[in-house]
Design a protein around this motif. Sequence first.
Motif, PDB file in Angstrom:
ATOM      1  N   LEU A   2       0.822  -1.207   0.000  1.00 23.49           N
ATOM      2  CA  LEU A   2       0.000   0.000   0.000  1.00 23.49           C
ATOM      3  C   LEU A   2       0.861   1.264   0.000  1.00 23.49           C
ATOM      4  CD1 LEU A   2      -2.817  -1.111   2.440  1.00 23.49           C
ATOM      5  CD2 LEU A   2      -2.906  -0.940  -0.036  1.00 23.49           C
ATOM      6  N   ALA A   3       1.992   1.198   0.670  1.00 25.63           N
ATOM      7  CA  ALA A   3       2.892   2.351   0.671  1.00 25.63           C
ATOM      8  C   ALA A   3       3.448   2.611  -0.730  1.00 25.63           C
ATOM      9  CB  ALA A   3       4.024   2.123   1.663  1.00 25.63           C
ATOM     10  N   GLY A  26      -5.708  -4.223  -4.683  1.00 23.44           N
ATOM     11  CA  GLY A  26      -7.021  -4.438  -4.074  1.00 23.44           C
ATOM     12  C   GLY A  26      -7.388  -5.913  -4.014  1.00 23.44           C
ATOM     13  N   TRP A  27      -7.147  -6.630  -5.101  1.00 21.91           N
ATOM     14  CA  TRP A  27      -7.430  -8.073  -5.124  1.00 21.91           C
ATOM     15  C   TRP A  27      -6.575  -8.813  -4.099  1.00 21.91           C
ATOM     16  CZ3 TRP A  27     -11.478 -10.413  -6.778  1.00 21.91           C
ATOM     17  CH2 TRP A  27     -12.210  -9.888  -7.826  1.00 21.91           C
ATOM     18  N   TYR A  28      -5.318  -8.403  -3.978  1.00 26.21           N
ATOM     19  CA  TYR A  28      -4.434  -9.042  -3.006  1.00 26.21           C
ATOM     20  C   TYR A  28      -4.975  -8.858  -1.594  1.00 26.21           C
ATOM     21  CZ  TYR A  28      -0.505  -9.774   0.091  1.00 26.21           C
ATOM     22  OH  TYR A  28       0.283 -10.192   1.123  1.00 26.21           O
ATOM     23  N   TRP A  29      -5.411  -7.656  -1.236  1.00 25.03           N
ATOM     24  CA  TRP A  29      -5.903  -7.419   0.122  1.00 25.03           C
ATOM     25  C   TRP A  29      -7.234  -8.115   0.381  1.00 25.03           C
ATOM     26  CZ3 TRP A  29      -2.913  -6.653   3.852  1.00 25.03           C
ATOM     27  CH2 TRP A  29      -1.714  -6.002   3.655  1.00 25.03           C
ATOM     28  N   ASP A  33      -7.787 -10.818   3.384  1.00 22.86           N
ATOM     29  CA  ASP A  33      -8.944 -10.797   4.279  1.00 22.86           C
ATOM     30  C   ASP A  33      -9.614 -12.157   4.366  1.00 22.86           C
ATOM     31  OD1 ASP A  33      -8.539  -8.133   4.811  1.00 22.86           O
ATOM     32  OD2 ASP A  33      -9.985  -7.450   3.309  1.00 22.86           O
ATOM     33  N   VAL A  34      -9.797 -12.806   3.233  1.00 21.70           N
ATOM     34  CA  VAL A  34     -10.444 -14.122   3.224  1.00 21.70           C
ATOM     35  C   VAL A  34      -9.584 -15.142   3.963  1.00 21.70           C
ATOM     36  CG1 VAL A  34     -11.166 -16.025   1.722  1.00 21.70           C
ATOM     37  CG2 VAL A  34     -11.774 -13.669   1.146  1.00 21.70           C
TER      38      VAL A  34
END
Length: 50
Positions: A2-3, A26-29, A33-34
């Motif tokens: 993200l940085a 975004g897909w990675y995060w 989460d899952v």
Amino acid sequence: MLAVMLLRALRGHFTARRHLAVTNTGWYWHFVDVVWLFVFTSLYLSPRLR
């Protein structure tokens, strides 16, 4: 990750047509989460469900 996205955004690397790195981040995060939900459920909740 993200940085790096923040630094690239501040430098103007992304446009409306050129934003694949942001989408992939975004897909990675979402994946993280899952995985965290699975890990949390299996490690913390399942031993207490007896």
